[in-house]
Motif scaffolding. Structure first.
Motif, PDB file in Angstrom:
ATOM      1  N   ARG A 136      15.117  16.880  37.097  1.00  0.00           N
ATOM      2  CA  ARG A 136      13.971  15.996  36.829  1.00  0.00           C
ATOM      3  C   ARG A 136      12.701  16.809  36.625  1.00  0.00           C
ATOM      4  NH1 ARG A 136       9.577  13.618  39.010  1.00  0.00           N
ATOM      5  NH2 ARG A 136       9.761  14.839  40.948  1.00  0.00           N
ATOM      6  N   ARG A 158      10.096  17.147  33.403  1.00  0.00           N
ATOM      7  CA  ARG A 158       8.649  16.914  33.437  1.00  0.00           C
ATOM      8  C   ARG A 158       7.893  18.129  32.918  1.00  0.00           C
ATOM      9  NH1 ARG A 158      11.088  13.064  34.299  1.00  0.00           N
ATOM     10  NH2 ARG A 158      10.659  11.328  35.717  1.00  0.00           N
ATOM     11  N   GLY A 161      10.042  11.149  27.389  1.00  0.00           N
ATOM     12  CA  GLY A 161       8.827  10.990  28.169  1.00  0.00           C
ATOM     13  C   GLY A 161       7.545  11.154  27.379  1.00  0.00           C
ATOM     14  N   GLU A 202       1.670  15.668  38.040  1.00  0.00           N
ATOM     15  CA  GLU A 202       2.645  16.288  38.940  1.00  0.00           C
ATOM     16  C   GLU A 202       2.858  17.758  38.583  1.00  0.00           C
ATOM     17  OE1 GLU A 202       7.132  15.533  40.753  1.00  0.00           O
ATOM     18  OE2 GLU A 202       6.607  14.682  38.804  1.00  0.00           O
ATOM     19  N   VAL A 203       3.038  18.037  37.308  1.00  0.00           N
ATOM     20  CA  VAL A 203       3.243  19.425  36.871  1.00  0.00           C
ATOM     21  C   VAL A 203       1.979  20.251  37.110  1.00  0.00           C
ATOM     22  CG1 VAL A 203       3.606  20.894  34.850  1.00  0.00           C
ATOM     23  CG2 VAL A 203       5.050  18.890  35.225  1.00  0.00           C
ATOM     24  N   ASP A 219       0.149  14.601  33.073  1.00  0.00           N
ATOM     25  CA  ASP A 219       1.067  15.575  33.680  1.00  0.00           C
ATOM     26  C   ASP A 219       0.574  16.003  35.055  1.00  0.00           C
ATOM     27  OD1 ASP A 219       2.654  15.684  31.258  1.00  0.00           O
ATOM     28  OD2 ASP A 219       0.977  16.800  30.391  1.00  0.00           O
ATOM     29  N   THR A 236      17.359  10.039  30.645  1.00  0.00           N
ATOM     30  CA  THR A 236      16.598  11.185  31.152  1.00  0.00           C
ATOM     31  C   THR A 236      17.577  12.301  31.497  1.00  0.00           C
ATOM     32  OG1 THR A 236      16.716  10.487  33.472  1.00  0.00           O
ATOM     33  CG2 THR A 236      14.843   9.657  32.154  1.00  0.00           C
TER      34      THR A 236
END
Length: 502
Positions: free
Chosen positions: A349, A353, A213, A413-414, A411, A231
């Motif tokens: 997942r 991330r 990623g 989402e994180v 990033d 992944t």
């Protein structure tokens, strides 16, 4: 003295006055009683027992060995070695504090070390942050992620149908002798260490797949039973499709501050934090040992049998890794949540991330000490962030990530996950749900750290019946004000009784 105890006391004094209204003894009794009732509790003596079998307290070890020339400094140097799986939240100021406790023979203080609030710990980390970060301060991701033989700049193809060629479990580099019968580091866990070769390879493969990623990384692939993945989550799906059972667990333990063994005995060495919750019927704050949180993957099947974990550690690494050393029994352990099927894939997942986000953070902030540990969170933050996404709640304490550092748009989402969990950097008073949620057991009687069970039981009862008090909360200050008012009233009544007796 609270209002209820004072009212009872006042009735006794008035009854005494009726029986001996012209004697000066009533005055003495009133004054002494008022002062005795309001001067506070008997000083708390930290329990040193009972202890679990084959275990000693750190204070017991240091009482025996601190007089040996050089031993104390050798022990502190081991604790200050960030290359090992070190103690939580350690700073030079905390090392100095421990040194002072040992040299001053303050064994009670050592048994609740350091006992500070997060507000008190935070400035010690800020001081360190103004100094160069040390050897781990680099933009080279190889310092933060164990990729084994797999390179980021090279396309990799891994066939997991072939048995792992990694060596088996070894204590080389994991244990070190301090002399006088003291060893730091733990041996093999007989339940999972035999799978070390497969576990190590699987951890390295998952790390490499996660870093697909990253911008510019060559694509790595891994296959099992003819199914190919690029992944970590696809790898889990391939394993399940090929007949493997995959379970992901949210695991919690008491953090082992030292990993010391003295003459074959385990050394109990928690890292205590002030929760800012009052232990009922005392003037003491509840001190709790810092816990360690991680996600654990258990893989069992026809081709691969492995155990790997994921967390962000004191070594600055947010990665999949093996955790097959034997825990000392007092750290306990429980699974707060267990995930299978689609949920296990989703947790995988999210950890992938997180790995990419931490790689970006390391590249953007190589100056952070401890590889970003504390500033970018401790082990709890990322686990709590994923827990909240999966369950709607975050039940870990403490969390220390600085939201301002999580600002890379790649990033998003994180960043949102980290922002959504409560933080303890500024000394906010943690919710009881997070204090108890961090514990490695729901059976409080199973805890073997002396004195902790009684405090937790008392606090839990107060939490459940709505009488819980904070050391700096509004209710606490109201009670303190009432206690002062009760003392003043008691003195006034004593003076009135004295005047009447004259």
């Amino acid at each position: 003295m609270g209002l209820s105890s004072f009212s009872g006391y006042l009735r006794l004094q008035l009854f005494g006055y009726v029986r001996a209204r012209r004697t000066g003894w009533v005055v003495a009794a009133a004054v002494v009683g008022a002062l005795a009732g309001c001067r506070g509790d008997t000083p708390y003596v930290v329990p040193t027992g009972p202890m679990p079998a084959n275990t000693v307290l750190l204070s017991q070890m240091m009482q025996e060995l601190s007089a040996r020339p050089g031993f104390t400094e050798a022990m502190l140097a081991q604790l200050n070695d960030g290359s090992k799986r070190g103690p939580a939240l350690l700073t030079p100021k905390l090392i100095d504090h421990m040194r002072q406790l040992i040299l001053g023979k303050d064994w009670q203080g050592l048994n609740r070390f350091p006992g500070w609030t997060m507000r008190e710990i935070n400035p010690t980390v800020r001081v360190v942050s103004r100094v160069a970060g040390g050897a781990a301060s680099t933009k080279d991701l190889a310092a933060y992620v164990d990729l084994g033989p797999y390179a980021l700049e090279r396309a990799e193809r891994v066939d997991l149908d072939v048995a792992s060629d990694r060596p088996g479990f070894s204590t080389v580099g994991l244990t070190s002798a301090l002399g006088d019968g003291v060893v730091r580091g733990d041996g093999a866990d007989p339940a999972i260490a035999p799978m070390h070769a497969e576990s190590q390879r699987l951890a390295e493969v998952l790390n490499r797949l996660a870093l697909n990623g990253l911008d510019g990384a060559a694509v790595a692939t891994a296959s099992v039973d003819g199914r190919t993945a690029t992944t970590p989550e696809a790898m889990m799906q391939s394993l399940v499709a090929s007949g493997h059972e995959v379970v992901v667990s949210d695991a919690r333990y008491f953090a082992n501050f030292g990993h010391f063994h003295s003459n074959g005995q385990d050394v109990m060495m928690p890292f205590w934090v002030n929760s800012q919750i009052l232990v009922p019927h005392t003037r003491r704050a509840l001190l709790v040992p810092v816990s360690h949180a991680e996600y654990e993957w258990t893989v069992r099947g026809p081709k691969i049998n492995a155990d790997v974990a994921w967390y962000f550690g004191i070594d600055g690494k947010a990665e999949f890794r093996t955790m097959d050393e034997l825990n000392q029994p007092w750290v306990l352990g429980r699974y707060a949540h267990t995930y299978r099927g689609a949920d296990a894939v989703e947790v995988t997942r999210l950890t992938g991330r997180m790995m990419v986000a931490y790689a970006h953070l390391h590249q953007a902030h190589p100056e952070l000490p401890f590889g970003g540990y504390y500033a970018l969170g401790v082990c709890q933050d990322s686990v709590a962030a994923i827990e909240k996404k999966m369950t709607g709640k975050a039940t870990l304490f403490p969390n220390t990530a600085d939201d301002a550092l999580f600002d890379d748009a790649r990033d998003a989402e994180v960043n949102a996950l980290i922002a959504a969990i409560p933080k303890d950097r500024t000394g906010r008073m943690p919710e009881p749900e997070r204090i108890f949620g961090s514990l490695p057991t729901t059976e409080l009687a199973a805890i073997t750290i002396p004195g902790l069970t009684a405090d937790l039981v008392s606090v839990q009862e107060a939490w459940q019946d709505g009488t819980l008090r904070r050391t700096h909360g509004r209710e606490h200050w109201i009670v303190v004000a009432l206690e002062i008012a009760g003392f003043v009233l008691a003195m006034g009544v004593a003076f009135w009784l004295w005047r009447r007796s004259r």
